[in-house]
Design a protein around this motif. Sequence first.
Motif, PDB file in Angstrom:
ATOM      1  N   GLY A   1       0.827  -1.196   0.000  1.00 19.33           N
ATOM      2  CA  GLY A   1       0.000   0.000   0.000  1.00 19.33           C
ATOM      3  C   GLY A   1       0.858   1.242   0.000  1.00 19.33           C
ATOM      4  O   GLY A   1       2.040   1.195   0.371  1.00 19.33           O
TER       5      GLY A   1
ATOM      6  N   SER B   1      -5.348   0.396   0.968  1.00 20.13           N
ATOM      7  CA  SER B   1      -5.467   1.787   0.559  1.00 20.13           C
ATOM      8  C   SER B   1      -6.348   2.525   1.551  1.00 20.13           C
ATOM      9  O   SER B   1      -7.467   2.099   1.834  1.00 20.13           O
TER      10      SER B   1
ATOM     11  N   THR C   1      -6.569   1.001  -7.545  1.00 22.93           N
ATOM     12  CA  THR C   1      -6.691   2.279  -6.830  1.00 22.93           C
ATOM     13  C   THR C   1      -6.995   3.451  -7.744  1.00 22.93           C
ATOM     14  O   THR C   1      -7.400   4.511  -7.273  1.00 22.93           O
TER      15      THR C   1
END
Length: 310
Positions: free
Chosen positions: A37, A204, A300
């Motif tokens: 992440g 995330s 993302t």
Amino acid sequence: MSAAIETSSLTKRYGETLAVDGLSLTVDEGEVYGLVGPNGAGKSTTIDIIMDYTRPTSGTAQVLGADAHADAIEVHRNVGILPDRFGLYDRLSGRRHVQYIIESKSVAEDPDRLLERVGLADAADQDAGGYSKGMQQRLALAMALVGDPSVLILDEPFNGLDPNGVRLVRQIVREEAASGNAVFFSSHVLGQVEALCDRIGLLSNGELIAEGTIGELREGADAAYQFFIRTKDDTAALSESVRQVEGVSSVIQEGDILRVSCLDSDLENTIRDHIKQSGGVVRECDGSRTSLEDVFVAYTGGERQEKVPA
């Protein structure tokens, strides 16, 4: 197969900041699990909660069935931890550092064996203050391996390592997993995560947005393969045209290059023909399996980077 690490609806708030958001994951015994992440995603906070360095706002974490908070002593007895930020004593030798952990865990262990395992046998009597950053990282790993822990937690284990050091850490991780021990690590060196891990979790904003093998993550992102296409024509116009090809999941324009993601490597000729039929000319076309970096971007919606920060 039993769970080595299990979190359930784990949440951590710092005032108005939500560092970990309802995180539920399981790491099995003998498994290598990588948590990936960007900066501030909550990876280190998750590790801190598992080790009871900080307390969750809500939710639970367990290690080998023991509660991370209520049974913290038992957890620490069974876990070897290489934190992202660790402190060494400049005036103590490498051997004395390892011996200190041996004594604190009350185990029968040979410090020289562990130092040899991490490639520091020749520097065992040298003060840690004279170690390079990579040597310090190896020493911290030797300390984490004291007592043959059933769970090994590594936070950014490749920091400061040269290629030989990286190769050694990879070997140790594989040996630990082969012995039935669980390895849970976070890293921004995505190539190492992809090469080592049985499963990967994408984190995330404190939330687990995807989890699985690299193959499963590629399929979930509709991006198992990618092609980099350079043309002599209006790249922007061709981008929209190629996007209409059946099987293409995304097309990103990067200067005069089109980066095309899809699930089928056989689409290369179809894409070439489509560009030709649209009046375009392909100068170069290179295909490859989609990297973990591109998979992360697909989930993302972020911009492509050489590395996703820790």
